[in-house]
Scaffold this motif. Structure first.
Motif, PDB file in Angstrom:
ATOM      1  N   ALA A  91      -4.749   1.726  -4.154  1.00  0.00           N
ATOM      2  CA  ALA A  91      -4.356   2.076  -2.783  1.00  0.00           C
ATOM      3  C   ALA A  91      -5.591   2.304  -1.920  1.00  0.00           C
ATOM      4  CB  ALA A  91      -3.463   3.318  -2.780  1.00  0.00           C
ATOM      5  N   LEU A  92      -6.555   3.057  -2.441  1.00  0.00           N
ATOM      6  CA  LEU A  92      -7.783   3.308  -1.670  1.00  0.00           C
ATOM      7  C   LEU A  92      -8.567   2.018  -1.456  1.00  0.00           C
ATOM      8  CD1 LEU A  92      -9.035   6.719  -3.115  1.00  0.00           C
ATOM      9  CD2 LEU A  92      -7.779   6.285  -0.992  1.00  0.00           C
ATOM     10  N   LEU A 121       0.827  -1.208   0.000  1.00  0.00           N
ATOM     11  CA  LEU A 121       0.000   0.000   0.000  1.00  0.00           C
ATOM     12  C   LEU A 121       0.862   1.259   0.000  1.00  0.00           C
ATOM     13  CD1 LEU A 121      -2.838  -1.052   2.466  1.00  0.00           C
ATOM     14  CD2 LEU A 121      -2.992  -0.794  -0.023  1.00  0.00           C
ATOM     15  N   THR A 122       1.982   1.205   0.686  1.00  0.00           N
ATOM     16  CA  THR A 122       2.897   2.345   0.707  1.00  0.00           C
ATOM     17  C   THR A 122       3.424   2.623  -0.693  1.00  0.00           C
ATOM     18  OG1 THR A 122       3.496   1.957   3.011  1.00  0.00           O
ATOM     19  CG2 THR A 122       5.067   3.216   1.681  1.00  0.00           C
ATOM     20  N   GLU A 123       3.816   1.576  -1.398  1.00  0.00           N
ATOM     21  CA  GLU A 123       4.320   1.759  -2.759  1.00  0.00           C
ATOM     22  C   GLU A 123       3.219   2.271  -3.687  1.00  0.00           C
ATOM     23  OE1 GLU A 123       6.717   2.431  -5.734  1.00  0.00           O
ATOM     24  OE2 GLU A 123       7.370   1.935  -3.703  1.00  0.00           O
ATOM     25  N   LEU A 124       2.008   1.738  -3.543  1.00  0.00           N
ATOM     26  CA  LEU A 124       0.891   2.235  -4.360  1.00  0.00           C
ATOM     27  C   LEU A 124       0.642   3.720  -4.094  1.00  0.00           C
ATOM     28  CD1 LEU A 124      -1.696  -0.692  -4.138  1.00  0.00           C
ATOM     29  CD2 LEU A 124      -0.438   0.063  -6.168  1.00  0.00           C
ATOM     30  N   MET A 125       0.696   4.132  -2.836  1.00  0.00           N
ATOM     31  CA  MET A 125       0.447   5.529  -2.511  1.00  0.00           C
ATOM     32  C   MET A 125       1.564   6.416  -3.059  1.00  0.00           C
ATOM     33  SD  MET A 125      -1.810   7.554  -1.340  1.00  0.00           S
ATOM     34  CE  MET A 125      -2.888   6.928  -0.087  1.00  0.00           C
ATOM     35  N   ARG A 126       2.801   5.934  -3.025  1.00  0.00           N
ATOM     36  CA  ARG A 126       3.898   6.708  -3.632  1.00  0.00           C
ATOM     37  C   ARG A 126       3.638   6.920  -5.122  1.00  0.00           C
ATOM     38  NH1 ARG A 126       7.954   3.057  -0.517  1.00  0.00           N
ATOM     39  NH2 ARG A 126       8.289   4.313   1.351  1.00  0.00           N
ATOM     40  N   GLU A 127       3.220   5.861  -5.812  1.00  0.00           N
ATOM     41  CA  GLU A 127       2.910   5.969  -7.237  1.00  0.00           C
ATOM     42  C   GLU A 127       1.729   6.919  -7.456  1.00  0.00           C
ATOM     43  OE1 GLU A 127       2.326   1.991  -8.757  1.00  0.00           O
ATOM     44  OE2 GLU A 127       4.240   1.324  -7.926  1.00  0.00           O
ATOM     45  N   VAL A 176      -7.996  11.272   3.717  1.00  0.00           N
ATOM     46  CA  VAL A 176      -6.803  10.735   3.059  1.00  0.00           C
ATOM     47  C   VAL A 176      -6.638  11.402   1.699  1.00  0.00           C
ATOM     48  CG1 VAL A 176      -5.855   8.658   1.936  1.00  0.00           C
ATOM     49  CG2 VAL A 176      -6.695   8.537   4.292  1.00  0.00           C
ATOM     50  N   HIS A 177      -7.740  11.518   0.966  1.00  0.00           N
ATOM     51  CA  HIS A 177      -7.686  12.147  -0.356  1.00  0.00           C
ATOM     52  C   HIS A 177      -7.238  13.607  -0.255  1.00  0.00           C
ATOM     53  CE1 HIS A 177      -8.682  13.266  -4.422  1.00  0.00           C
ATOM     54  NE2 HIS A 177      -9.424  14.244  -3.945  1.00  0.00           N
ATOM     55  N   LEU A 178      -7.846  14.345   0.654  1.00  0.00           N
ATOM     56  CA  LEU A 178      -7.551  15.770   0.761  1.00  0.00           C
ATOM     57  C   LEU A 178      -6.174  16.062   1.353  1.00  0.00           C
ATOM     58  CD1 LEU A 178     -11.031  17.036   1.979  1.00  0.00           C
ATOM     59  CD2 LEU A 178     -10.054  17.230  -0.324  1.00  0.00           C
ATOM     60  N   LYS A 179      -5.652  15.123   2.164  1.00  0.00           N
ATOM     61  CA  LYS A 179      -4.390  15.365   2.869  1.00  0.00           C
ATOM     62  C   LYS A 179      -3.249  14.486   2.375  1.00  0.00           C
ATOM     63  CE  LYS A 179      -6.832  16.783   6.969  1.00  0.00           C
ATOM     64  NZ  LYS A 179      -6.871  16.802   8.400  1.00  0.00           N
ATOM     65  N   ARG A 180      -3.441  13.792   1.269  1.00  0.00           N
ATOM     66  CA  ARG A 180      -2.424  12.827   0.858  1.00  0.00           C
ATOM     67  C   ARG A 180      -1.072  13.472   0.563  1.00  0.00           C
ATOM     68  NH1 ARG A 180      -5.854  13.293  -3.449  1.00  0.00           N
ATOM     69  NH2 ARG A 180      -4.935  13.572  -5.504  1.00  0.00           N
ATOM     70  N   GLN A 181      -1.062  14.739   0.203  1.00  0.00           N
ATOM     71  CA  GLN A 181       0.210  15.416  -0.045  1.00  0.00           C
ATOM     72  C   GLN A 181       0.985  15.667   1.251  1.00  0.00           C
ATOM     73  OE1 GLN A 181       1.379  15.623  -3.006  1.00  0.00           O
ATOM     74  NE2 GLN A 181      -0.480  15.247  -4.176  1.00  0.00           N
ATOM     75  N   THR A 182       0.322  15.518   2.397  1.00  0.00           N
ATOM     76  CA  THR A 182       1.005  15.725   3.685  1.00  0.00           C
ATOM     77  C   THR A 182       1.676  14.454   4.186  1.00  0.00           C
ATOM     78  OG1 THR A 182      -0.890  15.179   5.098  1.00  0.00           O
ATOM     79  CG2 THR A 182      -0.717  17.463   4.320  1.00  0.00           C
ATOM     80  N   TRP A 183       1.380  13.325   3.558  1.00  0.00           N
ATOM     81  CA  TRP A 183       1.977  12.067   3.974  1.00  0.00           C
ATOM     82  C   TRP A 183       3.456  12.059   3.604  1.00  0.00           C
ATOM     83  CZ3 TRP A 183       3.026   7.888   0.266  1.00  0.00           C
ATOM     84  CH2 TRP A 183       3.588   6.768   0.884  1.00  0.00           C
ATOM     85  N   ASP A 184       4.295  11.658   4.538  1.00  0.00           N
ATOM     86  CA  ASP A 184       5.731  11.555   4.327  1.00  0.00           C
ATOM     87  C   ASP A 184       6.020  10.234   3.621  1.00  0.00           C
ATOM     88  OD1 ASP A 184       8.483  11.290   4.436  1.00  0.00           O
ATOM     89  OD2 ASP A 184       8.630  11.715   6.585  1.00  0.00           O
ATOM     90  N   GLU A 185       6.425  10.309   2.372  1.00  0.00           N
ATOM     91  CA  GLU A 185       6.639   9.111   1.554  1.00  0.00           C
ATOM     92  C   GLU A 185       7.722   8.198   2.112  1.00  0.00           C
ATOM     93  OE1 GLU A 185       6.818   9.449  -2.718  1.00  0.00           O
ATOM     94  OE2 GLU A 185       5.850  11.405  -2.606  1.00  0.00           O
ATOM     95  N   ARG A 186       8.536   8.685   3.022  1.00  0.00           N
ATOM     96  CA  ARG A 186       9.573   7.847   3.632  1.00  0.00           C
ATOM     97  C   ARG A 186       9.002   6.957   4.725  1.00  0.00           C
ATOM     98  NH1 ARG A 186      13.067  12.880   5.176  1.00  0.00           N
ATOM     99  NH2 ARG A 186      10.943  13.358   5.735  1.00  0.00           N
ATOM    100  N   GLN A 187       7.754   7.205   5.111  1.00  0.00           N
ATOM    101  CA  GLN A 187       7.093   6.458   6.184  1.00  0.00           C
ATOM    102  C   GLN A 187       6.065   5.496   5.590  1.00  0.00           C
ATOM    103  OE1 GLN A 187       7.978   6.786   9.390  1.00  0.00           O
ATOM    104  NE2 GLN A 187       9.504   8.296   8.739  1.00  0.00           N
TER     105      GLN A 187
END
Length: 186
Positions: free
Chosen positions: A26-27, A8-14, A63-74
């Motif tokens: 991912a959703l 899921l982390t990799e899908l969200m990065r993509e 999640v949709h509205l704030k996905r840009q705030t997610w730290d891709e390293r986590q």
């Protein structure tokens, strides 16, 4: 669980990089995880499961509205679960319940999160401007005002199921508009 989180982390990065299919997957992958976490939360507070789907939908919107705030390293699951926990608490508070959340339950999520990014009425208005009629009314009532599907159904003369369908379609419409670049970055 680690494999699921890694996937899921990799899908969200993509997805963050603009891959619409990865975002959809991912959703879809997050939904059952969030549903289970919210159901456990309701059970922990001795409540029935009738509002689980409302909280899951609110979480997916956040999640949709704030996905840009997610730290891709986590990993993405702790971040998404923290949002679900906040939406669960909001739901319990709307019911008039006093909520005591042990610090141990949220300390891991707190350490991994960046300071919250606040949105103002203009952000919400801009997002909602892409919706019309009932979709706008339902998203406004549930996501902005904090009403439950039951309350919105009563207010708009709809069934709870119809409210959930309208909410789902509105979220899908917002996601499509966002993917297609029909948004403004603040």
């Amino acid at each position: 669980m680690a494999d699921r989180d890694a996937h899921l982390t990799e899908l969200m990065r993509e997805a963050i990089r603009g891959d619409a299919e990865a975002y959809r997957r991912a959703l879809e992958g997050l939904t059952p995880v969030l549903r289970a976490a919210v159901a456990r939360g309701f059970a922990r507070y001795g409540l029935g499961l009738e509002d689980v789907e409302d909280v899951v939908q609110e979480t997916l919107l956040a999640v949709h509205l704030k996905r840009q705030t997610w730290d891709e390293r986590q990993p993405v699951l702790p971040w998404a679960r923290a949002i679900a926990q906040n939406k669960l608490i909001d739901s319990l508070r709307r019911r008039g319940r006093r909520v005591h959340v042990p610090l141990d339950d949220i300390s891991g999520a707190m350490a991994a999160q960046e300071p919250p990014i606040t949105t103002d009425g203009l952000d919400a208005a801009r997002i909602l401007s892409g919706l019309k009629g009932r979709q706008r009314d339902v998203v406004l009532a549930i996501s902005i005002e904090g009403a439950s599907a039951r309350q919105v159904a009563s207010r708009l003369g709809m069934t709870e199921g119809a409210v959930r369908v309208v909410l789902h379609r509105a979220l899908k419409s917002l996601a499509t508009a966002f993917r297609n670049g029909q948004h403004e970055d603040g």
